[in-house]
Design an enzyme around this catalytic site. Structure first.
Site, PDB file in Angstrom:
ATOM      1  N   LEU A 154     -37.537  26.047  -7.527  1.00  0.00           N
ATOM      2  CA  LEU A 154     -36.730  25.281  -6.574  1.00  0.00           C
ATOM      3  C   LEU A 154     -35.246  25.419  -6.881  1.00  0.00           C
ATOM      4  O   LEU A 154     -34.838  25.248  -8.026  1.00  0.00           O
ATOM      5  CB  LEU A 154     -37.100  23.795  -6.654  1.00  0.00           C
ATOM      6  N   ARG A 155     -34.461  25.700  -5.846  1.00  0.00           N
ATOM      7  CA  ARG A 155     -33.001  25.702  -6.023  1.00  0.00           C
ATOM      8  C   ARG A 155     -32.467  24.320  -5.715  1.00  0.00           C
ATOM      9  O   ARG A 155     -32.891  23.694  -4.737  1.00  0.00           O
ATOM     10  CB  ARG A 155     -32.341  26.683  -5.037  1.00  0.00           C
ATOM     11  N   GLY A 260     -23.957  29.315 -13.393  1.00  0.00           N
ATOM     12  CA  GLY A 260     -24.093  28.111 -14.213  1.00  0.00           C
ATOM     13  C   GLY A 260     -25.219  27.250 -13.701  1.00  0.00           C
ATOM     14  O   GLY A 260     -26.165  27.740 -13.100  1.00  0.00           O
ATOM     15  N   CYS A 263     -30.128  25.402 -14.994  1.00  0.00           N
ATOM     16  CA  CYS A 263     -31.291  26.275 -15.239  1.00  0.00           C
ATOM     17  C   CYS A 263     -30.936  27.650 -15.807  1.00  0.00           C
ATOM     18  O   CYS A 263     -31.433  28.026 -16.867  1.00  0.00           O
ATOM     19  CB  CYS A 263     -32.069  26.446 -13.937  1.00  0.00           C
TER      20      CYS A 263
END
Ligand code: UGA
Length: 452
Positions: A154-155, A260, A263
């Site tokens: 998931l973003r 950045g 994650c």
């Protein structure tokens, strides 16, 4: 219909991944109890208030509560007892060595292991070192409970969308245990997507390899952008041309101030550490990480040069503080890393971000947080755009020019129209873009014929 349609699911952890998982699974018809250790968070969620900034999450939480299919409780034990499937979504932060810190995960497992009903499947969604599913199985030590790895992709800012429209579902189980894998895969049976069943180590590796590939790809693109500056090429055209190759694809090719977030930095360090522990030298990944730090330095060099070589006592206006647009997340933000480097050279920083309304102690300390982009620009020698918020495209550059002391605009996201900035009498610099003194080709002229 699969056997777990309408399964009783416990989700442990109500952070980005946990809350999204709980809300989306309840919307898919499952009976979900989501646990967190933070009483205030649990109370807010029970009132239907979303505790993370994600498009669509609030609606899903409210619908879930109203349907009776979603509830929030304090503590893992309250959720795990009676669940068919327990999904672990707790944080695995980076430890001092770069390895993932599994303290929380292991204490949750120890807390719930004796409460798990016979036949329960424990699913690990947190990003964990390869071999953790086996370790969790060892900790649980019960023949009647299976452990499955089911990584998330998931973003932030698209978490609900990505959960409900996944590119793939990966389910990894010991010896590809078909029964447990099937029960987890069935949670997603309403979604039209590929389901890949692997052993648990491979599933864990898929998550790291995916994030580390994305990070490496961006470091590659950022280096190509740097080279474009030396060679008078335009990285926007170069990446557009690369993206037409179906093997490469168009996404994740935008140069920037470095990657950045919560994650990519954590997972690249973790995989490097995993490789070292396995006796392997992942030199390419190390280079990707070093290139990312160099990218921040390149931005600082540009700013220093643009203000005449000395940052000490120089006021700089920053546009964007979050690690990417569409989130309020400041964790491992390249914008803040660059701010720290500028501050270390004595720059006086004002910054505006549409999602940061007040200073955050210990996080934004190097920056005076302002209420508008125009305030951030006031009296500055240069403006540096660090996060790709679309609203920055609509800024009135004459108004910015009136407030600036200097003339420099540095756009580390290649977001702005160089011509619009130059029209206000300002000097534009992007990343790997020709400077504004030359006339860039309008994009529609660059494309002579579309396929089809
Ligand atoms: C990332 C992955 O994209 C998700 O698939 C994964 O599930 C998630 O990590 C995770 O492990 O939980 P996220 O951290 O939300 O998601 O951020 P991304 O959208 O991937 O962006 C990461 C960084 O790359 C940001 O700093 C962003 O600005 C930068 N980026 C991204 C670029 O500089 N250029 C691009 O073209 C794309």
């Amino acid at each position: 219909m699969g056997s777990t349609s309408g399964a009783k699911v416990a989700v442990i952890g109500a952070g980005y991944v946990g809350l999204t998982t709980a809300a989306c699974l309840s919307s898919l018809g499952h009976q979900v109890v989501c646990a967190d250790i933070d009483q205030e968070k649990v109370d807010a969620l029970r009132r239907g208030e979303a505790t993370i900034r994600e498009p669509g999450i609030c609606e899903l939480v409210v619908d879930g509560l109203a349907s009776g299919r979603l509830d929030f409780v304090l503590g893992a034990s309250a959720a795990a007892a009676g669940a068919d499937i327990v999904i672990l979504c707790v944080a695995t932060p980076m430890s001092v060595t770069g390895a993932a810190d599994l303290t929380t995960l292991e204490s949750v497992v120890t807390e719930v292991r004796d409460l798990l009903p016979t036949g329960c499947v424990v699913v690990n969604k947190s990003t964990v070192p390869v071999g953790t599913a086996a370790r969790v199985a060892h900790l649980i030590d019960r023949a009647d409970v299976a452990v499955v790895s089911n990584p998330e992709f998931l973003r932030e800012g698209f978490a609900v969308h990505d959960f409900l429209n996944p590119d793939r579902i990966v389910v990894g189980s010991a010896d590809r245990d078909p029964v447990s894998a099937r029960r987890v895969a069935d949670l997603y049976e309403k979604l039209d997507t590929a389901v890949l069943v692997t052993d648990s180590a491979s599933a864990e590796m898929i998550k790291y390899a995916s994030n580390c590939y994305l990070a490496t790809r961006l470091s590659f693109v950022n280096t190509v952008a740097e080279l474009c500056e030396y060679l008078d090429a335009n990285v926007d055209d170069v990446t557009a041309g690369m993206g037409y190759d179906a093997r490469i694809g168009k996404s994740f090719l935008r140069p920037g101030p470095g990657w950045g977030g919560s994650c990519l930095p954590k997972d690249t360090f973790a995989l490097l550490h995993i490789a070292e522990s396995a006796g392997s030298d992942f030199a390419l990944l190390r280079a990707a990480i070093e290139t990312n730090l160099k990218q921040q330095e390149l931005v600082v060099d540009k700013v220093r040069k643009a203000v005449g070589g000395n940052l000490a006592g120089t006021r700089i206006g920053l546009l964007g503080l979050t690690f990417k647009a569409g989130t309020d997340d400041l964790r491992d933000s390249p914008a803040l890393a660059i701010a720290a480097r500028l501050a270390a050279e004595g720059a006086d920083l004002s910054g505006y971000d549409p999602s940061v309304h007040a200073p955050v102690a210990g996080v934004t300390d190097n920056v005076r947080v302002t209420g508008t982009a125009y305030h951030a620009a006031k009296g500055a020698a240069a403006v540096v755009l660090l996060t790709e918020w679309p609203e920055f495209r609509a800024l009135d550059w004459s108004r910015i020019a009136d407030r600036l002391d200097g003339r420099a605009v540095i756009d580390t996201r290649n977001l702005l129209d160089p011509v619009a900035v130059a029209r206000a009498g300002l000097s534009y610099q992007g990343i790997g873009r020709p400077d504004s003194t030359r006339k860039p080709l309008p994009r529609t002229v660059g494309m002579v014929r579309q396929a089809g």
